[in-house]
Design a protein around this motif. Structure first.
Motif, mmCIF file in Angstrom:
data_model
loop_
_atom_site.group_PDB
_atom_site.id
_atom_site.type_symbol
_atom_site.label_atom_id
_atom_site.label_comp_id
_atom_site.label_asym_id
_atom_site.label_seq_id
_atom_site.Cartn_x
_atom_site.Cartn_y
_atom_site.Cartn_z
ATOM 1 N N ARG A 79 0.982 -1.160 0.025
ATOM 2 C CA ARG A 79 0.125 -0.183 -0.067
ATOM 3 C C ARG A 79 0.879 0.952 -0.017
ATOM 4 N NH1 ARG A 79 0.148 2.478 4.818
ATOM 5 N NH2 ARG A 79 0.581 1.415 6.597
ATOM 6 N N PHE A 80 0.207 2.483 -0.431
ATOM 7 C CA PHE A 80 1.017 3.694 -0.342
ATOM 8 C C PHE A 80 1.198 4.039 0.996
ATOM 9 C CE2 PHE A 80 0.489 3.154 -4.876
ATOM 10 C CZ PHE A 80 1.670 3.405 -5.345
ATOM 11 N N SER A 81 1.949 5.162 1.316
ATOM 12 C CA SER A 81 2.254 5.456 2.505
ATOM 13 C C SER A 81 0.987 6.344 3.053
ATOM 14 C CB SER A 81 3.043 6.631 2.825
ATOM 15 O OG SER A 81 3.102 7.497 3.583
ATOM 16 N N PHE A 82 0.431 6.400 4.416
ATOM 17 C CA PHE A 82 -0.784 6.752 4.475
ATOM 18 C C PHE A 82 -0.814 8.393 4.406
ATOM 19 C CE2 PHE A 82 1.641 7.020 8.577
ATOM 20 C CZ PHE A 82 1.359 8.422 9.166
ATOM 21 N N HIS A 83 0.310 9.187 4.142
ATOM 22 C CA HIS A 83 0.340 10.353 3.951
ATOM 23 C C HIS A 83 -0.080 10.703 2.273
ATOM 24 C CE1 HIS A 83 1.878 11.457 7.599
ATOM 25 N NE2 HIS A 83 2.993 10.497 7.467
ATOM 26 N N SER A 84 0.171 9.662 1.560
ATOM 27 C CA SER A 84 -0.294 9.787 0.076
ATOM 28 C C SER A 84 -1.312 10.218 -0.272
ATOM 29 C CB SER A 84 0.014 8.354 -0.537
ATOM 30 O OG SER A 84 1.475 7.952 -0.475
ATOM 31 N N THR A 85 -1.626 11.154 -1.083
ATOM 32 C CA THR A 85 -2.953 11.584 -1.535
ATOM 33 C C THR A 85 -3.357 10.925 -2.930
ATOM 34 O OG1 THR A 85 -2.101 13.212 -3.019
ATOM 35 C CG2 THR A 85 -2.592 13.869 -0.707
ATOM 36 N N ALA A 86 -4.562 10.968 -3.283
ATOM 37 C CA ALA A 86 -5.130 10.458 -4.531
ATOM 38 C C ALA A 86 -4.425 10.755 -5.587
ATOM 39 C CB ALA A 86 -6.697 10.629 -4.935
ATOM 40 N N ASN A 87 -3.903 12.180 -5.585
ATOM 41 C CA ASN A 87 -3.223 12.946 -6.776
ATOM 42 C C ASN A 87 -1.764 12.123 -6.951
ATOM 43 O OD1 ASN A 87 -5.254 14.327 -8.050
ATOM 44 N ND2 ASN A 87 -4.599 16.114 -6.610
ATOM 45 N N SER A 88 -1.032 12.119 -5.621
ATOM 46 C CA SER A 88 0.375 11.601 -5.851
ATOM 47 C C SER A 88 0.341 10.166 -6.025
ATOM 48 C CB SER A 88 0.950 11.758 -4.318
ATOM 49 O OG SER A 88 0.330 10.850 -3.237
ATOM 50 N N THR A 89 -0.610 9.387 -5.577
ATOM 51 C CA THR A 89 -0.632 8.024 -6.258
ATOM 52 C C THR A 89 -1.080 7.875 -7.543
ATOM 53 O OG1 THR A 89 -1.548 7.459 -4.029
ATOM 54 C CG2 THR A 89 -2.135 5.872 -5.585
ATOM 55 N N ARG A 90 -1.811 8.431 -7.992
ATOM 56 C CA ARG A 90 -2.265 8.650 -9.393
ATOM 57 C C ARG A 90 -1.061 9.270 -10.397
ATOM 58 N NH1 ARG A 90 -6.287 11.809 -9.277
ATOM 59 N NH2 ARG A 90 -7.727 10.360 -9.083
ATOM 60 N N SER A 91 -0.336 10.101 -9.761
ATOM 61 C CA SER A 91 0.967 10.493 -10.551
ATOM 62 C C SER A 91 2.012 9.459 -10.762
ATOM 63 C CB SER A 91 1.534 11.543 -9.905
ATOM 64 O OG SER A 91 0.690 12.934 -10.104
ATOM 65 N N TRP A 92 2.376 8.538 -9.387
ATOM 66 C CA TRP A 92 3.097 7.534 -9.332
ATOM 67 C C TRP A 92 2.625 6.526 -10.296
ATOM 68 C CZ3 TRP A 92 3.311 2.200 -8.592
ATOM 69 C CH2 TRP A 92 4.579 1.786 -8.333
ATOM 70 N N LEU A 93 1.471 6.139 -10.401
ATOM 71 C CA LEU A 93 0.798 5.235 -11.202
ATOM 72 C C LEU A 93 0.948 5.433 -12.669
ATOM 73 C CD1 LEU A 93 -0.521 2.284 -11.487
ATOM 74 C CD2 LEU A 93 -2.624 3.580 -10.761
ATOM 75 N N THR A 94 0.686 6.855 -13.127
ATOM 76 C CA THR A 94 1.075 7.262 -14.525
ATOM 77 C C THR A 94 2.587 6.916 -15.131
ATOM 78 O OG1 THR A 94 -1.213 8.536 -14.073
ATOM 79 C CG2 THR A 94 0.294 9.006 -16.049
ATOM 80 N N ALA A 95 3.199 7.436 -14.130
ATOM 81 C CA ALA A 95 4.656 7.297 -14.271
ATOM 82 C C ALA A 95 5.009 5.548 -14.579
ATOM 83 C CB ALA A 95 5.393 8.032 -13.203
ATOM 84 N N PHE A 96 4.534 4.799 -13.675
ATOM 85 C CA PHE A 96 4.979 3.618 -13.895
ATOM 86 C C PHE A 96 4.234 2.915 -15.174
ATOM 87 C CE2 PHE A 96 3.832 -0.877 -12.799
ATOM 88 C CZ PHE A 96 5.141 -1.479 -12.473
ATOM 89 N N ALA A 97 3.041 3.434 -15.509
ATOM 90 C CA ALA A 97 2.650 2.848 -16.580
ATOM 91 C C ALA A 97 3.332 3.431 -17.776
ATOM 92 C CB ALA A 97 1.154 3.268 -16.737
ATOM 93 N N ALA A 98 3.522 4.723 -17.691
ATOM 94 C CA ALA A 98 4.445 5.065 -18.983
ATOM 95 C C ALA A 98 5.678 4.467 -19.138
ATOM 96 C CB ALA A 98 4.788 6.729 -18.714
ATOM 97 N N LEU A 99 6.530 4.118 -18.025
ATOM 98 C CA LEU A 99 7.594 3.351 -18.027
ATOM 99 C C LEU A 99 7.489 1.776 -18.571
ATOM 100 C CD1 LEU A 99 9.267 4.523 -14.745
ATOM 101 C CD2 LEU A 99 10.121 4.900 -17.115
ATOM 102 N N HIS A 100 6.536 1.501 -18.324
ATOM 103 C CA HIS A 100 5.897 0.132 -18.713
ATOM 104 C C HIS A 100 5.822 0.076 -20.295
ATOM 105 C CE1 HIS A 100 3.989 -3.703 -19.364
ATOM 106 N NE2 HIS A 100 3.054 -3.141 -20.021
ATOM 107 N N ASN A 101 5.119 1.328 -20.826
ATOM 108 C CA ASN A 101 4.877 1.381 -22.272
ATOM 109 C C ASN A 101 6.133 1.518 -22.926
ATOM 110 O OD1 ASN A 101 2.101 0.937 -21.820
ATOM 111 N ND2 ASN A 101 1.660 2.895 -21.889
ATOM 112 N N ALA A 102 6.932 2.333 -22.525
ATOM 113 C CA ALA A 102 8.454 2.671 -22.992
ATOM 114 C C ALA A 102 9.135 1.254 -23.146
ATOM 115 C CB ALA A 102 9.159 3.613 -22.064
ATOM 116 N N GLU A 103 9.311 0.432 -22.387
ATOM 117 C CA GLU A 103 10.082 -0.755 -22.275
ATOM 118 C C GLU A 103 9.279 -1.980 -23.405
ATOM 119 O OE1 GLU A 103 9.655 -2.540 -18.498
ATOM 120 O OE2 GLU A 103 11.173 -1.196 -17.814
ATOM 121 N N LEU A 104 8.018 -1.459 -24.005
ATOM 122 C CA LEU A 104 7.576 -2.347 -25.210
ATOM 123 C C LEU A 104 8.476 -2.663 -26.399
ATOM 124 C CD1 LEU A 104 3.918 -1.790 -24.596
ATOM 125 C CD2 LEU A 104 5.212 -3.540 -23.919
#
Length: 107
Positions: free
Chosen positions: A82-107
């Motif tokens: 789980r993300f830290s309890f200090h995480s916001t929905a926006n910070s979690t969304r930003s991390w997840l978007t970056a993770f997905a972009a890196l995944h796509n870049a590896e294709l």
């Protein structure tokens, strides 16, 4: 090509969350894609409202989607699943978007 088109963070699972997510996905697609969804009830209303062609399955081709979630879950275990309890929905969304972009870049 198996790329991640859209990621979203929501506090729960509902038909409204699903509708908003599917509308975002459809905006990024050319034509009308085939939507593969599992058998959970919160897909029923949005898929009918959007008049999408869809298949409901738990395994089979849907396993490709679950495989990506496996990679995602493996990575988030560094956060104790789980993300830290200090995480916001926006910070979690930003991390997840970056993770997905890196995944796509590896294709």
């Amino acid at each position: 090509m198996l790329e991640v088109l859209v990621v979203e963070v929501s506090p729960g699972r509902s038909s409204l969350d699903t509708l908003l997510f599917l509308k975002d996905v459809l905006e990024r697609c050319h034509g009308r894609p085939l939507v593969r969804a599992d058998r959970v009830p919160w897909y029923d209303w949005p898929l009918g409202l959007l008049d999408c062609e869809y298949e409901r399955e738990t395994w089979g081709n849907r396993s490709l989607i679950e495989a990506w979630f496996g990679i995602f879950k493996y990575r988030t275990r560094r956060f104790y699943h789980r993300f830290s309890f200090h995480s916001t929905a926006n910070s979690t969304r930003s991390w997840l978007t970056a993770f997905a972009a890196l995944h796509n870049a590896e294709l």
